[in-house]
Design a protein around this motif. Structure first.
Motif, PDB file in Angstrom:
ATOM      1  N   LEU A 133       0.843  -1.188   0.000  1.00 37.85           N
ATOM      2  CA  LEU A 133       0.000   0.000   0.000  1.00 37.85           C
ATOM      3  C   LEU A 133       0.882   1.243   0.000  1.00 37.85           C
ATOM      4  N   SER A 134       0.499   2.244  -0.788  1.00 32.76           N
ATOM      5  CA  SER A 134       1.270   3.487  -0.775  1.00 32.76           C
ATOM      6  C   SER A 134       1.201   4.156   0.596  1.00 32.76           C
ATOM      7  N   SER A 135       0.096   3.963   1.314  1.00 35.81           N
ATOM      8  CA  SER A 135      -0.058   4.574   2.641  1.00 35.81           C
ATOM      9  C   SER A 135       0.892   3.973   3.675  1.00 35.81           C
ATOM     10  N   SER A 136       1.482   2.836   3.350  1.00 31.94           N
ATOM     11  CA  SER A 136       2.420   2.197   4.285  1.00 31.94           C
ATOM     12  C   SER A 136       3.861   2.604   4.006  1.00 31.94           C
ATOM     13  N   LEU A 137       4.065   3.393   2.948  1.00 32.28           N
ATOM     14  CA  LEU A 137       5.417   3.799   2.570  1.00 32.28           C
ATOM     15  C   LEU A 137       5.747   5.181   3.124  1.00 32.28           C
ATOM     16  N   ALA A 138       7.019   5.466   3.280  1.00 31.70           N
ATOM     17  CA  ALA A 138       7.452   6.736   3.863  1.00 31.70           C
ATOM     18  C   ALA A 138       7.739   7.770   2.778  1.00 31.70           C
ATOM     19  N   THR A 139       6.836   7.852   1.800  1.00 30.55           N
ATOM     20  CA  THR A 139       7.050   8.782   0.691  1.00 30.55           C
ATOM     21  C   THR A 139       6.724  10.207   1.112  1.00 30.55           C
ATOM     22  N   LEU A 140       7.427  11.164   0.489  1.00 39.34           N
ATOM     23  CA  LEU A 140       7.165  12.571   0.754  1.00 39.34           C
ATOM     24  C   LEU A 140       6.063  13.073  -0.155  1.00 39.34           C
ATOM     25  N   ASP A 141       5.440  14.166   0.222  1.00 37.83           N
ATOM     26  CA  ASP A 141       4.385  14.750  -0.587  1.00 37.83           C
ATOM     27  C   ASP A 141       5.010  15.570  -1.710  1.00 37.83           C
ATOM     28  N   GLY A 142       5.221  14.922  -2.837  1.00 37.78           N
ATOM     29  CA  GLY A 142       5.873  15.587  -3.953  1.00 37.78           C
ATOM     30  C   GLY A 142       4.954  15.858  -5.116  1.00 37.78           C
ATOM     31  N   GLY A 143       3.641  15.896  -4.850  1.00 40.45           N
ATOM     32  CA  GLY A 143       2.700  16.078  -5.937  1.00 40.45           C
ATOM     33  C   GLY A 143       2.453  14.761  -6.643  1.00 40.45           C
ATOM     34  N   ARG A 144       1.574  14.785  -7.631  1.00 37.74           N
ATOM     35  CA  ARG A 144       1.149  13.553  -8.291  1.00 37.74           C
ATOM     36  C   ARG A 144       2.324  12.765  -8.873  1.00 37.74           C
ATOM     37  N   ASN A 145       3.118  13.393  -9.730  1.00 34.81           N
ATOM     38  CA  ASN A 145       4.245  12.690 -10.336  1.00 34.81           C
ATOM     39  C   ASN A 145       5.396  12.500  -9.361  1.00 34.81           C
ATOM     40  N   GLY A 146       5.606  13.485  -8.487  1.00 38.09           N
ATOM     41  CA  GLY A 146       6.676  13.382  -7.506  1.00 38.09           C
ATOM     42  C   GLY A 146       6.498  12.206  -6.579  1.00 38.09           C
ATOM     43  N   ASN A 147       5.262  11.940  -6.197  1.00 37.06           N
ATOM     44  CA  ASN A 147       4.999  10.807  -5.315  1.00 37.06           C
ATOM     45  C   ASN A 147       5.315   9.481  -5.990  1.00 37.06           C
ATOM     46  N   LEU A 148       5.023   9.395  -7.286  1.00 33.35           N
ATOM     47  CA  LEU A 148       5.328   8.166  -8.025  1.00 33.35           C
ATOM     48  C   LEU A 148       6.831   7.925  -8.053  1.00 33.35           C
ATOM     49  N   VAL A 149       7.588   8.991  -8.281  1.00 32.91           N
ATOM     50  CA  VAL A 149       9.050   8.886  -8.264  1.00 32.91           C
ATOM     51  C   VAL A 149       9.535   8.503  -6.872  1.00 32.91           C
ATOM     52  N   ASN A 150       8.961   9.115  -5.829  1.00 33.71           N
ATOM     53  CA  ASN A 150       9.349   8.799  -4.452  1.00 33.71           C
ATOM     54  C   ASN A 150       9.117   7.331  -4.121  1.00 33.71           C
ATOM     55  N   ILE A 151       7.992   6.809  -4.594  1.00 32.39           N
ATOM     56  CA  ILE A 151       7.679   5.400  -4.350  1.00 32.39           C
ATOM     57  C   ILE A 151       8.716   4.511  -5.025  1.00 32.39           C
ATOM     58  N   CYS A 152       9.043   4.802  -6.283  1.00 29.43           N
ATOM     59  CA  CYS A 152      10.047   4.020  -7.006  1.00 29.43           C
ATOM     60  C   CYS A 152      11.391   4.055  -6.283  1.00 29.43           C
ATOM     61  N   GLN A 153      11.767   5.236  -5.818  1.00 29.33           N
ATOM     62  CA  GLN A 153      13.059   5.369  -5.135  1.00 29.33           C
ATOM     63  C   GLN A 153      13.069   4.619  -3.810  1.00 29.33           C
ATOM     64  N   GLU A 154      11.974   4.715  -3.066  1.00 28.83           N
ATOM     65  CA  GLU A 154      11.922   4.014  -1.774  1.00 28.83           C
ATOM     66  C   GLU A 154      12.017   2.499  -1.955  1.00 28.83           C
ATOM     67  N   LEU A 155      11.404   2.002  -3.033  1.00 29.68           N
ATOM     68  CA  LEU A 155      11.399   0.562  -3.282  1.00 29.68           C
ATOM     69  C   LEU A 155      12.576   0.121  -4.156  1.00 29.68           C
ATOM     70  N   LYS A 156      13.443   1.084  -4.504  1.00 26.52           N
ATOM     71  CA  LYS A 156      14.624   0.816  -5.326  1.00 26.52           C
ATOM     72  C   LYS A 156      14.241   0.197  -6.673  1.00 26.52           C
ATOM     73  N   CYS A 157      13.225   0.782  -7.291  1.00 27.29           N
ATOM     74  CA  CYS A 157      12.756   0.315  -8.597  1.00 27.29           C
ATOM     75  C   CYS A 157      13.323   1.205  -9.704  1.00 27.29           C
ATOM     76  N   SER A 158      13.855   0.599 -10.733  1.00 25.65           N
ATOM     77  CA  SER A 158      14.447   1.355 -11.842  1.00 25.65           C
ATOM     78  C   SER A 158      13.493   1.500 -13.027  1.00 25.65           C
ATOM     79  N   ASN A 159      12.347   0.811 -12.971  1.00 23.02           N
ATOM     80  CA  ASN A 159      11.355   0.881 -14.043  1.00 23.02           C
ATOM     81  C   ASN A 159       9.975   1.150 -13.457  1.00 23.02           C
ATOM     82  N   TYR A 160       9.240   2.060 -14.090  1.00 24.97           N
ATOM     83  CA  TYR A 160       7.867   2.339 -13.661  1.00 24.97           C
ATOM     84  C   TYR A 160       6.927   1.963 -14.801  1.00 24.97           C
TER      85      TYR A 160
END
Length: 238
Positions: A133-160
């Protein structure tokens, strides 16, 4: 992806394709969206299956939206499924599966219901993707696209991997959005809706996945879902 109510087959292809699938459950709820309703094909045409919500839902995030259980909506929904699919080849198996989900406890929150249904179908289809769940991640509030990038970075994902329709906002300002700035490869799901056995005339695509399950059963449905998958696309190929 936002958790939606008994979603279409392409949603499950997206889960199956990914290594990690994130339910985007802490974003704003949208009125009359797939988050609380979906469609099935009946003898009288397309019918909507809808979860009734409490009136203040529009001011809340998806994971805060409450179901209006003062209405007998579950009995109505199950009755609709019973009369529409009772002659389908896999009716007994699939109806029992769905009835158990709705009857075994009372759901207070919309996201609890929608996510539990999706995960139950995922399990029956034997999809092995890691789900969070995105609500379980420690992502910052970076706006719609920023949050997607934050999620990828937190999970160490190189592809979205994204549905095609999301390109409208992901690339609203520039090609590739902001993913390239963070060395994240942006790809889009390339999916052609497969046909399967279906009653009541000409095949109707984009129904809830339960339409497929009733007619083809759990074992064959995953093969049908995967048959619509093409090679993922880049923004230049859309």
């Amino acid at each position: 992806m936002q958790p939606t109510f008994i979603p279409w087959v392409g949603y499950f292809d997206l889960i199956d394709t990914a290594d990690k699938f994130i339910f985007y459950d802490d974003v704003q709820f949208t009125k009359q969206s797939w988050q609380c309703r979906n469609r099935i094909k009946t003898a009288n045409g397309i019918t909507w299956l809808t979860v009734p919500l409490k009136k203040h839902a529009l001011a809340e995030r998806i994971n805060q939206v409450e179901i209006n259980n003062s209405r007998p909506w579950i009995s109505k929904l199950l009755k609709t499924l019973f009369y529409n699919y009772q002659k389908a080849p896999f009716f007994k198996e699939v109806y029992s599966f769905i009835e158990e989900i709705f009857r075994h406890r009372e759901y207070l929150l919309l996201s609890e219901l929608t996510i539990e249904i999706i995960l139950a179908v995922v399990s029956k289809l034997e999809i092995k993707t890691d789900v969070q769940l995105s609500s379980s991640l420690a992502t910052l509030d970076g706006g719609r696209n920023g949050n997607l990038v934050n999620i990828c970075q937190e999970l160490k994902c190189s592809n979205y991997l994204s549905p095609k329709g999301s390109s409208v906002y992901i690339e609203s300002e520039k090609s590739g959005g902001i993913f390239a700035e963070h060395d994240i490869n942006l790809q889009y799901q390339n999916y052609t809706h497969p046909e399967y056995t279906q009653n009541y005339g000409v095949f109707e695509p984009y129904m809830s996945v339960i339409d497929l399950l009733f007619y083809e059963g759990f074992q064959r449905s995953m093969d049908i879902i995967r048959s619509g998958r093409g090679t993922n696309l880049t923004s230049a190929q859309l």
